[in-house]
Scaffold this motif. Structure first.
Motif, PDB file in Angstrom:
ATOM      1  N   THR A 140       3.922  -1.737 -11.983  1.00 14.16           N
ATOM      2  CA  THR A 140       4.030  -0.874 -10.815  1.00 14.16           C
ATOM      3  C   THR A 140       5.128   0.158 -11.035  1.00 14.16           C
ATOM      4  O   THR A 140       6.237  -0.185 -11.445  1.00 14.16           O
ATOM      5  CB  THR A 140       4.357  -1.695  -9.556  1.00 14.16           C
ATOM      6  OG1 THR A 140       3.337  -2.674  -9.365  1.00 14.16           O
ATOM      7  CG2 THR A 140       4.441  -0.804  -8.327  1.00 14.16           C
ATOM      8  N   ASP A 275       2.859   4.456  -8.137  1.00 11.02           N
ATOM      9  CA  ASP A 275       2.158   3.586  -7.189  1.00 11.02           C
ATOM     10  C   ASP A 275       2.812   3.650  -5.815  1.00 11.02           C
ATOM     11  O   ASP A 275       2.127   3.585  -4.796  1.00 11.02           O
ATOM     12  CB  ASP A 275       2.183   2.146  -7.704  1.00 11.02           C
ATOM     13  CG  ASP A 275       1.507   2.011  -9.050  1.00 11.02           C
ATOM     14  OD1 ASP A 275       0.268   2.043  -9.087  1.00 11.02           O
ATOM     15  OD2 ASP A 275       2.216   1.891 -10.060  1.00 11.02           O
ATOM     16  N   LYS A 307       1.011   6.079  -0.156  1.00  5.92           N
ATOM     17  CA  LYS A 307       1.987   5.568  -1.126  1.00  5.92           C
ATOM     18  C   LYS A 307       3.423   5.755  -0.647  1.00  5.92           C
ATOM     19  O   LYS A 307       4.357   5.245  -1.265  1.00  5.92           O
ATOM     20  CB  LYS A 307       1.824   6.279  -2.467  1.00  5.92           C
ATOM     21  CG  LYS A 307       0.463   6.106  -3.099  1.00  5.92           C
ATOM     22  CD  LYS A 307       0.442   6.594  -4.533  1.00  5.92           C
ATOM     23  CE  LYS A 307       0.752   8.056  -4.657  1.00  5.92           C
ATOM     24  NZ  LYS A 307       0.572   8.546  -6.053  1.00  5.92           N
TER      25      LYS A 307
END
Length: 393
Positions: A140, A275, A307
């Protein structure tokens, strides 16, 4: 026997992004002959930051993407999508340089001639690699940005990376993308020999051994520093940002990128590639006005609001706006509030260490980390008089 029958654990639901009419007609004909589900077809490239949502909304688990019609934009789309679903790059010629670029961005396969046999072979190779899921989980990437300079975004980035490691993420990378202030090395009292400029210079021969020599360990995380000389201007292109993110996701469970401002994050592509985007602000009126402008720039740069995580740092309700007022002013629910402990932060800075976990600030960073792991979504609110005030030029 078609691959959908031969590998019953995999039901392929393809997305086909192909502006070339002849190429997508041949692809569709091959899908029909293979008795596969017809792809969700896009005859134009989607905007940066939008392709992931398209895949999720249409339930697709593989993407065939034209890498030739607009090579630079296609490279960015591959980097955005490859962490979530396998991407098969399409090109009418066996271009070795383009194949390499696509693979470095995260493409799993490459098709120059969309014959039935070639497409069948792609599905079979992917099915053998992952018989029960479309793609391996990737790391991530968290992009940390200040709504206004001086809001403490670098402090938040450093503490977040260290806390992610303590919370079980392994390995973790912390990247200082601000060549001017280079705050990360200063905060952690590091003397790195190498920096992001060295990564760019040696990128063509980058491997795990070289990468390990360019980063420096600190508090359990790898740190990629900014140049020590502020005159060293590191200009990261969208293409290179995509290649970096693909490289990082393969090697780290969590990556925290500290950037100088929203413009840099949008222009180099990190805002679209990340992300999670953490926008850090304080509750002073001036900081909120600048953060309001930053939000508009993010929106104009095609950043996905889903996001976004608004972080309210150094929160002091006695001298600034209350949380509810901040929510109304920015039309965004603060995702987390970090306590204002000036003495604790200054002491930590002098020691070159993170704030103690028992401090109020340390505890609030732990809470932020727990929230991020749960991937909570922010809320949006209607425009108010305070929003109008902040949006004035």
């Amino acid at each position: 026997m078609p691959p959908s029958q031969r590998n019953r654990a995999v039901v392929w639901k393809p997305l086909l992004v192909c502006p070339q009419p002849d190429f997508y007609r041949r692809m569709q004909a091959a899908f029909i002959e293979l008795a596969l589900e017809q792809p969700r077809l896009l005859t134009e490239y989607p905007a940066s930051g939008a392709i992931g949502a398209l895949v999720e909304r249409n339930g697709c688990n593989i993407c065939f993407l034209d890498a030739a019609s607009n090579a630079e934009h296609a490279q960015q789309l591959i980097a955005e999508l490859s962490p979530s679903v396998p991407v098969v790059a399409l090109h009418p010629r066996n271009d070795a340089d383009l194949i390499l670029r696509c693979l470095r961005r995260g493409a799993r396969e490459f098709i120059a001639n969309p014959t039935v046999d070639d497409i069948r072979d792609v599905f079979e190779r992917l099915a053998r690699t992952r018989p029960d899921a479309p793609h391996d989980a990737a790391g991530t990437v968290y992009c940390v940005l200040p709504g206004k300079a001086g809001c403490g975004a670098s402090t938040v980035a450093a503490h977040l990376a260290i806390q992610l490691r303590k919370s079980g993420a392994n390995p973790v990378l912390l990247v200082d993308g601000d060549h001017l202030t280079a705050s990360i090395a200063f905060l952690l009292k590091l003397k790195p020999e190498f920096h992001l400029e060295d990564v760019m210079r040696d990128w063509a021969r980058m491997d795990d051994d070289l990468w390990s020599r360019l980063t420096i360990p600190a508090f359990g995380v790898d740190v990629l520093a900014a140049p020590e000389d502020p005159a060293t201007h590191t200009q990261v292109s969208r293409q290179f940002a995509g290649e970096l993110c693909a490289f990082w996701r393969e090697r780290y469970q969590a990556v925290v990128v500290d950037l100088p401002d929203v413009r840099a994050a949008v222009d180099c592509g990190f805002a679209a590639l990340a992300d999670i985007v953490l926008l850090v602000t304080t509750n002073e009126l001036g900081a909120l006005q600048a953060t309001s402008r930053s939000l508009r720039y993010l929106d104009a740069g095609s950043s996905d609001r889903a996001k976004l995580r608004l972080i309210l740092n150094r929160y002091t309700p006695a001298t600034g706006l209350k949380r509810e007022d901040v929510k109304i002013a920015l039309a965004v629910e603060p995702f987390a509030i970090l306590c204002n402990e000036y003495d604790v932060i200054q002491a930590a800075l002098l020691d070159g260490k993170p704030a103690p976990p028992g401090s109020r600030f340390g505890a609030s960073v732990q809470a932020l980390c727990r929230q991020l792991w749960h991937k909570s979504a922010p809320e949006t609110k209607k425009v108010s008089w305070l929003t109008s005030l902040l949006s004035r030029q």
